[in-house]
Design a protein around this motif. Structure first.
Motif, PDB file in Angstrom:
ATOM      1  N   CYS A 125     -13.494  -1.718  -2.993  1.00 60.90           N
ATOM      2  CA  CYS A 125     -13.461  -0.804  -1.970  1.00 60.90           C
ATOM      3  C   CYS A 125     -14.377  -1.292  -0.911  1.00 60.90           C
TER       4      CYS A 125
ATOM      5  N   HIS B 139     -14.214   6.030   4.413  1.00 57.78           N
ATOM      6  CA  HIS B 139     -13.202   6.197   3.364  1.00 57.78           C
ATOM      7  C   HIS B 139     -13.264   7.733   2.806  1.00 57.78           C
TER       8      HIS B 139
ATOM      9  N   TYR C 200       0.865  -1.180  -0.020  1.00 63.66           N
ATOM     10  CA  TYR C 200       0.084   0.100  -0.040  1.00 63.66           C
ATOM     11  C   TYR C 200       0.858   1.159  -0.149  1.00 63.66           C
TER      12      TYR C 200
ATOM     13  N   GLU D 256     -11.057   9.504   1.055  1.00 65.06           N
ATOM     14  CA  GLU D 256     -10.675   9.809  -0.457  1.00 65.06           C
ATOM     15  C   GLU D 256     -10.400   8.525  -1.161  1.00 65.06           C
ATOM     16  N   CYS D 257     -10.542   8.538  -2.216  1.00 61.11           N
ATOM     17  CA  CYS D 257     -10.052   7.100  -3.026  1.00 61.11           C
ATOM     18  C   CYS D 257      -9.684   7.442  -4.470  1.00 61.11           C
TER      19      CYS D 257
ATOM     20  N   CYS E 226      -5.735   6.915  -1.176  1.00 59.31           N
ATOM     21  CA  CYS E 226      -7.002   6.514  -0.508  1.00 59.31           C
ATOM     22  C   CYS E 226      -6.747   6.923   0.844  1.00 59.31           C
ATOM     23  N   ARG E 227      -7.751   7.624   1.616  1.00 58.95           N
ATOM     24  CA  ARG E 227      -7.677   7.874   2.910  1.00 58.95           C
ATOM     25  C   ARG E 227      -8.633   7.230   3.952  1.00 58.95           C
TER      26      ARG E 227
ATOM     27  N   GLU F  46      -3.462   6.888   5.147  1.00 59.51           N
ATOM     28  CA  GLU F  46      -3.422   7.533   3.614  1.00 59.51           C
ATOM     29  C   GLU F  46      -2.394   6.431   3.044  1.00 59.51           C
TER      30      GLU F  46
ATOM     31  N   HIS G  15      -6.360  -1.171  -7.079  1.00 60.73           N
ATOM     32  CA  HIS G  15      -6.603   0.135  -7.913  1.00 60.73           C
ATOM     33  C   HIS G  15      -7.249  -0.390  -9.205  1.00 60.73           C
TER      34      HIS G  15
ATOM     35  N   CYS H 234      -2.564   1.902  -4.161  1.00 62.66           N
ATOM     36  CA  CYS H 234      -3.624   1.169  -3.828  1.00 62.66           C
ATOM     37  C   CYS H 234      -3.434  -0.241  -4.321  1.00 62.66           C
TER      38      CYS H 234
END
Length: 70
Positions: free
Chosen positions: A34, A51, A2, A53-54, A62-63, A17, A24, A21
């Motif tokens: 997700c 989730h 990650y 941010e993606c 990704c947060r 964060e 992805h 990913c």
């Protein structure tokens, strides 16, 4: 992996964060990937995972914010 890191937050809830990913390519085609990832993180940490941010939806990272019990 990650390439994940913990980031500073103001409300004491842990935030992670990731800018690489592992899901992805799959998540772009199948957004439910997700949901699987969020469920897995929530189960392993006994937390609610927001989730925030993606990358699969156009974000830069990704947060994930972990709060309380599920």
């Amino acid at each position: 992996g990650y390439n994940a890191r913990s980031v500073a937050v103001t409300d004491k809830a842990p935030v992670i964060e990731a800018d690489n990913c592992v899901f992805h390519e799959l998540a772009v085609k199948n957004p439910e990937i997700c949901d699987f990832d969020l469920a897995m993180m929530g189960t392993f940490t006994d937390s609610k995972v927001d989730h925030q941010e993606c990358m699969a939806r156009g974000g830069n990272v990704c947060r994930f914010k972990f709060t309380g019990k599920k």
